[in-house]
Design an enzyme around this catalytic site. Structure first.
Site, PDB file in Angstrom:
ATOM      1  CD  GLU A 147      -1.326  -0.333   3.705  1.00  0.00           C
ATOM      2  OE1 GLU A 147      -2.527   0.135   3.431  1.00  0.00           O
ATOM      3  OE2 GLU A 147      -0.991  -1.189   4.631  1.00  0.00           O
ATOM      4  CB  CYS A 170      -7.839  -6.167   1.621  1.00  0.00           C
ATOM      5  SG  CYS A 170      -6.532  -5.337   2.147  1.00  0.00           S
TER       6      CYS A 170
HETATM    7  C1  PEP Z   1      -6.237   0.013   2.369  1.00  0.00           C
HETATM    8  O1  PEP Z   1      -5.279   0.902   2.617  1.00  0.00           O
HETATM    9  O2  PEP Z   1      -6.673   0.046   1.372  1.00  0.00           O
HETATM   10  C2  PEP Z   1      -6.488  -0.878   3.487  1.00  0.00           C
HETATM   11  C3  PEP Z   1      -7.265  -1.932   3.250  1.00  0.00           C
HETATM   12  O3  PEP Z   1      -6.304  -0.611   4.718  1.00  0.00           O
HETATM   13  P1  PEP Z   1      -6.999   0.572   5.651  1.00  0.00           P
HETATM   14  O4  PEP Z   1      -8.064   1.147   4.802  1.00  0.00           O
HETATM   15  O5  PEP Z   1      -7.304   0.030   6.955  1.00  0.00           O
HETATM   16  O6  PEP Z   1      -5.880   1.600   6.009  1.00  0.00           O
HETATM   17 MG    MG Z   2      -4.286   0.737   4.307  1.00  0.00          MG
END
Ligand code: PEP
Ligand code: MG
Length: 589
Positions: free
Chosen positions: A444, A515
């Site tokens: 990410e 995700c």
């Molecule tokens: C994302 O960054 O896409 C992720 C699933 O993590 P979060 O939304 O919890 O930062």
């Molecule tokens: Mg994230």
């Protein structure tokens, strides 16, 4: 609808759609930021009444705090309730009360103004004291002062777990912990002036199946408690004082959407296979262990992302290793043999632990700051508690462990070294855990995407966090409503980066999942699948729509869609391509 609402004219406000659904109801204004205190001179012959008004507000506040205290003690225990004893002490503080009255007697300004000034002086003085316990009292004084002011001004002091009637929550902003504490049975919808589709509060709203609109700019100053509004979470629209015609029109839209959603839900019992017979794995994103019921209800193949930080966000203290173990074990056991991907703490960014300035000092740039794995590697005891809890839970189901916000190999190596220490500790004590526990990381951060080949060699799987990846690739703060229109999941930079990550993962023979919120968008899911993503993980209520889209396409068409998208030059073009792909296959009417 009451007559007074009828008399007012209809006003439409455009925000950003954040969670689907339509709701109509009365406003509950949640003003968690400092209240705006009116200032005026009090008539000399009304001075006794003004002091009485103050005493009455203190009395009401005391009653409210006592009620919350009793409830917390009943539900969570005496330890957790103690914080409200501290609040009671603030209310009984004679210095604070008599200083306010003295100020009032000498200036003649209204009591709110005097109390606000005196309490702010106290907050300031306490927050500068060089003693941790006393410094924390500053927060207590601020909380109580806001409650007293709200009572003086006849406003509801914000506490979202205590909505007593069905209401539409309208707030300036809602923190993830506020969102998680919302009373689900009473929140009809959520609207916030700020925020964007991927802010964590919105993700929570989506998991609650509550319609939500964000980025409504200044709705909080356009409505009052009790006003009637309509929230259209599909198109991100809010209608204040809707007319009969508007209500009728939305009634029809709602029926149409409902019937489509029912169709989706019924079709959700079918396997998730494309028309040419390729199975696609859909998993669930959860924030709390009680969401296991949603995972089952929506027939997800286990959990692709357990955001464990939510166990911390709502707690008045950091959960112990045993408490975490119990939560992880519950989820693993209840879903076995389906896998559960437990992500280690991703605190920071828009998820700081409130009231913990020692762990989370103020940062000007929290999304680029002390967050997730960076925080864990600096707080090793806390990190190790969590790692041991996850390892222990792995003996009771099919657990996978995942690190968030990994920026490159060295950081991953450091995290894995701590994990090895925990494994050794458990082995020495004879505590069972899964010796083959799969360990993966989120991709990410752009640096992780650029080094996907190096990281792939060191991981059992990847999960792409598109929410953050997009914000960092495009330099768009994911919670800033002013630039939300620039947050484009179909930007060619995003599509190319996804393709490259998948390519490197497959070269190393590991599976790759997405995700982020993009995975739960039925218009974008075919693109991800066509790019080669093996698994999609999403908020459970989004699963039927994605499955419906998967079942309506062939894998070869999805691959062709992805190949074509990779040749296009703009985000809008790629989005239009995905939309026409979707519309050609899925009929909403
Ligand atoms: C994302 O960054 O896409 C992720 C699933 O993590 P979060 O939304 O919890 O930062
Ligand atoms: Mg994230």
């Amino acid at each position: 609808m009451p007559a007074n609402a009828r008399a007012k004219s209809e006003v439409t406000v455009q925000g950003i759609s954040a969670s689907h659904g339509i709701a109509y109801g009365q406003v509950f204004l949640y003003l968690q930021s400092d209240l705006e205190v009116p200032s005026y001179q009090v008539d000399p012959d009304k001075r006794i009444e003004e002091v009485a008004r103050f005493e009455h507000a203190l009395l009401i506040t005391r009653g409210q705090i006592q009620k919350i205290r009793d409830e917390v003690e009943k539900n969570l225990g005496a330890d957790e309730a103690r914080i409200f004893d501290a609040h009671m002490l603030v209310l009984e503080d004679q210095a604070l009360i008599s200083e306010t009255i003295r100020d009032f007697e000498s200036t003649g300004r209204n009591i709110e103004t005097c109390f606000n000034a005196v309490s702010q002086r106290y907050v300031q003085a306490f927050s500068e004291i060089d003693d941790e316990y006393l410094r924390e009292r500053a927060g207590d004084i601020r909380d109580v002062a806001q409650r007293v002011l709200a009572n003086l001004m006849g406003q509801a002091a914000g506490n979202l777990s205590r909505l007593v009637e069905k209401r539409i929550v309208v707030a300036n902003d809602i923190s993830p912990s506020d969102a998680a504490s919302i009373d689900r049975s009473h929140a009809l919808a959520i609207v916030t002036d700020t925020g964007s589709k991927t802010s964590h509060a919105v993700i929570v709203a989506r998991s609650m199946k509550v319609p939500a609109v964000v980025g409504s700019r200044n709705l909080t100053s356009q409505v009052r408690n009790g006003d009637w509004i309509l929230v259209d979470g599909y198109d991100g629209v809010i209608v204040i004082n809707p007319t009969e015609q508007t209500l009728f029109r939305y009634g029809k839209i709602q029926l149409q959407k409902k019937s489509f959603e029912q169709r989706l839900f019924a079709a959700n019992r079918q396997p998730c296979v494309t028309l040419d017979g390729v199975a696609v794995t859909l998993r669930a994103n959860i924030e709390k262990e009680d969401e296991v019921s949603l995972v089952k209800e929506y027939l997800a193949s286990g959990v692709g992302l357990f955001r464990t930080e939510f166990l911390y966000l709502n707690a008045t203290r950091i959960p112990t290793e045993d408490e975490q173990y119990a939560a992880y074990r519950t989820v693993a056991e209840q879903l076995a043999p389906a896998p559960v991907v437990i992500r280690t703490l991703d605190l920071g960014g828009d998820k700081p632990i409130t009231g913990n300035p020692e762990l989370f000092p103020h940062e000007d740039n929290p999304f680029l700051g002390f967050r997730a794995i960076r925080f864990c590697l600096e707080n090793l005891e806390l990190f190790k508690d969590q790692l041991r809890a996850i390892l222990r839970a792995s003996a009771h189901g099919h657990v996978r462990l995942m690190y968030p916000m990994i920026s490159g190999c060295e950081e991953l190596d450091r995290a894995n070294a701590v994990l090895d220490e925990c494994r050794n500790e458990l082995r020495t004590k004879g505590v069972p855990f899964d010796e083959k526990l799969p360990v993966g990381c989120m991709i990410e951060i752009p640096s992780a995407a650029c080094t996907a080949d190096l990281l792939a060699a060191k991981n059992d799987f990847f999960s792409i966090g598109t929410n953050d990846l997009i914000q960092y690739l495009l330099a768009i703060d994911r919670v800033n409503d002013r630039i939300a229109h620039l947050y484009e999941p179909t930007h060619p930079a995003v599509v190319r980066t996804l393709s490259q990550i998948v390519h490197e993962a497959h070269r190393a023979k590991i599976r790759v999942s997405v995700c982020g919120e993009m995975a739960g968008d039925p218009v974008l899911a075919p693109l991800l699948i066509g790019l080669g993503v093996d698994e999609l993980s999403m908020t459970p209520p989004l699963l039927p729509a994605v499955k419906f889209a998967v079942r309506a396409m062939t894998m070869s068409d999805a691959r062709a869609l992805a190949s074509q998208a990779l040749t296009l030059k703009g985000a809008k073009e790629i989005l239009a391509l995905c939309e026409s792909f979707y519309r050609a296959r899925v009929k909403v009417d």
